[in-house]
Design an enzyme around this catalytic site. Structure first.
Site, PDB file in Angstrom:
ATOM      1  N   CYS A 133      -9.520  60.588  49.939  1.00 49.92           N
ATOM      2  CA  CYS A 133      -9.478  60.298  48.505  1.00 49.92           C
ATOM      3  C   CYS A 133     -10.844  60.415  47.822  1.00 49.92           C
ATOM      4  CB  CYS A 133      -8.885  58.918  48.262  1.00 49.92           C
ATOM      5  SG  CYS A 133      -9.853  57.592  48.988  1.00 49.92           S
TER       6      CYS A 133
ATOM      7  N   HIS B 292     -19.910  53.701  36.715  1.00 50.72           N
ATOM      8  CA  HIS B 292     -18.615  53.342  36.140  1.00 50.72           C
ATOM      9  C   HIS B 292     -18.363  53.919  34.784  1.00 50.72           C
ATOM     10  CE1 HIS B 292     -18.753  51.208  39.700  1.00 50.72           C
ATOM     11  NE2 HIS B 292     -17.453  51.387  39.662  1.00 50.72           N
TER      12      HIS B 292
ATOM     13  N   ASN C 234     -16.852  60.352  49.695  1.00 45.47           N
ATOM     14  CA  ASN C 234     -18.081  60.144  48.911  1.00 45.47           C
ATOM     15  C   ASN C 234     -19.066  59.306  49.720  1.00 45.47           C
ATOM     16  OD1 ASN C 234     -16.530  61.274  46.922  1.00 45.47           O
ATOM     17  ND2 ASN C 234     -16.225  59.388  45.769  1.00 45.47           N
ATOM     18  N   ASP C 235     -18.573  58.144  50.184  1.00 45.63           N
ATOM     19  CA  ASP C 235     -19.462  57.281  50.946  1.00 45.63           C
ATOM     20  C   ASP C 235     -19.667  57.813  52.362  1.00 45.63           C
ATOM     21  OD1 ASP C 235     -20.503  55.065  49.440  1.00 45.63           O
ATOM     22  OD2 ASP C 235     -18.424  54.492  49.097  1.00 45.63           O
TER      23      ASP C 235
ATOM     24  N   ARG D   3      -6.605  49.524  46.198  1.00 44.18           N
ATOM     25  CA  ARG D   3      -7.783  49.216  47.007  1.00 44.18           C
ATOM     26  C   ARG D   3      -8.315  47.866  46.550  1.00 44.18           C
ATOM     27  NH1 ARG D   3     -13.000  52.977  46.964  1.00 44.18           N
ATOM     28  NH2 ARG D   3     -13.262  52.117  44.893  1.00 44.18           N
TER      29      ARG D   3
HETATM   30  C1  PEP Z   1     -15.327  57.246  48.442  1.00 45.97           C
HETATM   31  O1  PEP Z   1     -16.329  56.656  48.817  1.00 45.97           O
HETATM   32  O2  PEP Z   1     -15.068  58.436  48.756  1.00 45.97           O
HETATM   33  C2  PEP Z   1     -14.362  56.600  47.547  1.00 45.97           C
HETATM   34  C3  PEP Z   1     -13.222  57.181  47.227  1.00 45.97           C
HETATM   35  O3  PEP Z   1     -14.709  55.381  47.053  1.00 45.97           O
HETATM   36  P1  PEP Z   1     -15.670  55.176  45.779  1.00 45.97           P
HETATM   37  O4  PEP Z   1     -15.980  56.526  45.231  1.00 45.97           O
HETATM   38  O5  PEP Z   1     -14.946  54.307  44.822  1.00 45.97           O
HETATM   39  O6  PEP Z   1     -16.836  54.503  46.415  1.00 45.97           O
HETATM   40 MG    MG Z   2     -16.444  54.501  48.531  1.00 43.94          MG
END
Ligand code: PEP
Ligand code: MG
Length: 752
Positions: free
Chosen positions: A678, A365, A630-631, A508
């Site tokens: 995203c 963060h 990302n996840d 979100r």
């Molecule tokens: C992701 O996982 O791609 C995402 C946008 O969520 P975060 O990065 O907040 O986990």
């Molecule tokens: Mg994520």
């Protein structure tokens, strides 16, 4: 053999040698002979580190003089190399029998059986190795090991400060503490900055190393430990802090460390060897830190931060220095081991030009806040906090992940040029701000931005984004000290919607868990947080949290469209249950005749690979789907994205990623679903080019990337790329990056 005259006498002699006016080599020679005679050793040698991690014999008593400056060992080579590599003492009764022993005939060390080597360490860095050897087979006593470690510490300090001998004379720039240094880590927030180091936790300066009167030092140490314990007790008792849950547990654990008898004993032992109380605290801290660093266990590393913090407080008790000052000089580059998002916000944006941390992952963060503050940031730079001194010149490149400490003037100049170039590039991006994001073959792309703090909102206009494709609401929860109340949440969301005007905002719901924990909530440590109790899983188990957030969102979006996005959905049933909770809140608002949105759209994040196979069913319940790459990709490749050891082992542009995303795009299209992406990929021109080739038409990214992505789009022909990317899915490369880059270069697609 007991040290003749003991370590204190040895330290006194050392001080005399330091005061003598003589050459560097003579001093080292005197030093080894003094140590050898004091410790009744037949051999005493000093090895110092040269460039390229080579250890060179710099002085010896007892080995052949011709070996001096001739014998060299690589890190890890021989016993000396092992001491340097592990930063731990090696004590052997029969050294030649040890498998690590590396025989060097030029030294004439054949007859010496026993070996004791200790690292010469300062500020978490190994400068060299100090050894003693004897013919007789024996294990050196604990006091002897202690004594040699104490001497090594004093030696490290004098080497570092160059007061003992002139380092330039030894032709060894590697050993200078004030030499320029380049660190390469992970660039977590783009941008280039040149400024001055401001230490988040400044190193307390230890002026005196050798005790005049060890008994007095012991008393000073005890008094300081007493003072430290009292202040930690007070911290815990303070009603002002009103700690609950995990916050309290953290401070309680911290308090236990302050009372740790082992820690106290190690410092007392160090004082007994003749060090001042301050030097003893430093030495024990250096040892602890090195030991933990080498273990690489993240939980222990956290513990080491606690001990670091305690040691710093203890030093302040001893030196009477005030608590760290939070005010910054102009053009400050904040340097620290680690930092929380709230601490960064505390510093404000005015004087800060960059952030440099030893530890932080891209998705931590503090990194997200740094990006939102537009602050260049680099992390994963081991040892930089110890190496940097307040006021040092520093140059930071957040894109390349490069940091230059005390750079030469040419480097500063190059960085200034880089910065000017960036300003020009920004101007180029600004010029396309109001132009449409349309490909050469006429396909329009929607470019949205990611946000999470109020800071971000002015960027909506500045970047020319079509809206906010991902608003990470958890950030607001994480930077506060307490859970925001319903009215505060509603007011915050309303401010965001007002600032966005006609542009859509996708909120979100809380994506907590994994690496995102609330400072004020009780959290059980999980073995595998990335696969643990996160996001929607928490929301369904603790529905009140989600319901209150939804209530605040409904209130904030009165008279407008509300878009809610649910994170980490694993299956359709989960989505439906969360949607039912939202519907219940909507129904409640209707029954109570509360102000409410004209329309509520609920979407799912596609982050769990299993959900990719359920799109036909999901699309029946969800109004839209956003791929969280990302996840999604870290789970697809079974790689913990927050673990720097493995997070770079796979590439987003692997054929499997593209195939998976192609499947999702096709499945969404067949079911007339509204799909976007995203994750961080969306903001990287080459990755985004591939994504558009796969069929995505909406991307949401950091606002600073909208300009570059739009330029890429305006220079590409979508039809050509689609055909090319489709073929690439069939390849077996680890990464398709090179092929895609070559394609872009050939077709004149702008990637910068
Ligand atoms: C992701 O996982 O791609 C995402 C946008 O969520 P975060 O990065 O907040 O986990
Ligand atoms: Mg994520």
């Amino acid at each position: 053999m007991s040290a003749a005259g003991g370590p204190r006498l040895l330290l006194r002699r050392l001080r005399e040698i330091m005061a003598e006016q003589t050459s560097a080599q003579m001093r080292l020679d005197k030093l080894v002979s003094t140590i050898a005679s004091n410790m009744v050793a037949e051999v005493c040698s000093i090895y110092l580190r040269r460039a390229g991690k080579v250890l060179e014999l710099f002085a010896t008593e007892g080995l052949r003089p011709e070996a001096v400056h001739a014998t060299r060992l690589k890190e890890g080579e021989g016993l000396v190399g092992m001491v340097s590599e592990t930063a731990e003492a090696v004590n052997l009764s029969d050294a030649p029998a040890d498998p690590h022993f590396s025989y060097r005939p030029e030294t004439g060390e054949d007859p010496f059986k026993s070996f004791l080597g200790v690292p010469i360490v300062r500020g978490g860095q190994v400068f060299g190795v100090l050894t003693v050897q004897n013919k007789a087979e024996r294990i050196y006593a604990e006091e002897e090991v202690e004594a040699l470690q104490t001497v090594a510490m004093v030696l490290a300090e004098v080497v570092a400060q160059s007061g003992f001998f002139n380092v330039a004379e030894l032709d060894e720039p590697e050993l200078r503490i004030d030499r320029p240094r380049k660190f390469v880590g992970d660039g977590l927030s783009d941008g280039v900055a040149v400024g001055r180091v401001a230490l988040h936790e400044p190193r307390v300066k230890v002026e005196r190393m050798i005790a005049d009167n060890p008994l007095d030092e012991l008393k000073r140490l005890e008094a300081a430990i007493g003072g430290l314990r009292e202040s930690v007790d007070q911290m815990l008792a303070s009603s002002e802090l009103d700690l609950t849950g995990e916050g309290r547990e953290v401070i309680e654990a911290y308090r236990l460390f302050a009372y740790d008898q082992g820690w106290r004993q190690r410092m007392r032992d160090a004082v007994r060897t003749g060090l001042t109380a301050e030097a003893a605290v430093e030495r024990v801290q250096d040892e602890t830190r090195l030991r933990v660093q080498r273990m690489g266990d993240p939980i222990l590393r956290e513990r080491a931060h606690d001990f670091d913090d305690l040691a710093r407080r203890l030093l302040r008790h001893l030196t009477g220095e005030e608590v760290a000052d939070r005010s910054l000089p102009a053009n400050a580059v904040l340097v620290a081991r680690g930092m929380g998002p709230a601490e960064l916000l505390d510093y404000g944006r005015d004087k800060l030009v960059a952030l440099v941390l030893e530890e932080a992952a891209a998705t931590s963060h503090v990194a997200i806040v740094a990006r939102s503050m537009g602050l260049p940031m680099v992390a994963s730079l081991e040892g930089i906090a110890d190496n940097a001194r307040g006021g040092d010149a520093i140059a930071v490149d957040g894109e390349m992940g490069e940091v230059h400490l005390r750079p030469a003037s040419e480097i500063i100049k190059a960085f200034e040029e880089k910065r000017a170039l960036r300003v020009q590039t920004q101007a180029r991006f600004a010029a396309v701000r109001d132009l449409p994001a349309v490909t050469r073959d006429g396909v329009a792309i929607r470019l949205m931005m990611n946000a999470g703090l109020e800071f971000d909102m002015p960027q909506l206009d500045q970047s020319g984004a079509d809206g906010i494709g991902l608003f990470r609401t958890e950030l607001q929860f994480m930077i506060g000290e307490t859970m925001p109340r319903l009215t505060d949440q509603a007011a915050f969301y309303k401010k965001i919607l007002d600032a966005a005007g006609d542009k859509p905002v996708v909120f979100r719901t809380l994506d907590l868990g994994g690496d995102k924990v609330l400072p004020y909530a009780r959290w059980e440590r999980e073995e595998n947080p990335a696969l643990g109790w996160r996001a929607i899983r928490i929301a369904l188990d603790r529905p009140a949290l989600l319901r209150y957030q939804v209530r605040a969102l409904l209130r904030a979006s009165a008279g407008r469209t509300l878009r809610i996005l649910l994170p980490m959905v694993s299956d359709v049933d989960e989505f439906n249950r969360a949607r039912a909770l939202i519907d219940r809140e909507l129904e409640r608002a209707r029954l109570l005749n509360l102000a409410r949105p004209t329309q509520v759209l609920v979407g799912a994040m596609l982050e769990v690979p299993a959900l990719a196979f359920m799109l036909p069913q999901l699309m029946r319940s969800a109004d839209f789907v956003s791929i969280g790459s990302n996840d999604l990709l870290s789970l697809a490749f079974a790689v913990d994205r927050t673990n720097p050891r493995v997070s770079k082992r796979y590439d987003n542009l692997n054929p499997a990623s593209l195939t998976l995303i192609r499947l999702i795009v096709q499945s969404a299209a067949e079911n007339s679903g509204d799909l976007s992406l995203c994750g961080e990929m969306a903001g990287r021109p080459l990755d985004a080019m591939a994504l558009l080739g796969l069929g995505l038409r909406t991307l949401s990214m950091q606002p600073g990337q909208i300009g570059p992505i739009k330029m890429m789009i305006r220079s590409m022909h979508l039809g050509e790329i689609s055909a090319f990317v489709d073929r690439l899915c069939g390849r077996t490369d680890h990464s398709l990056r090179t092929r895609l880059a070559a394609f872009a270069a050939e077709r004149g697609i702008v990637l910068k």
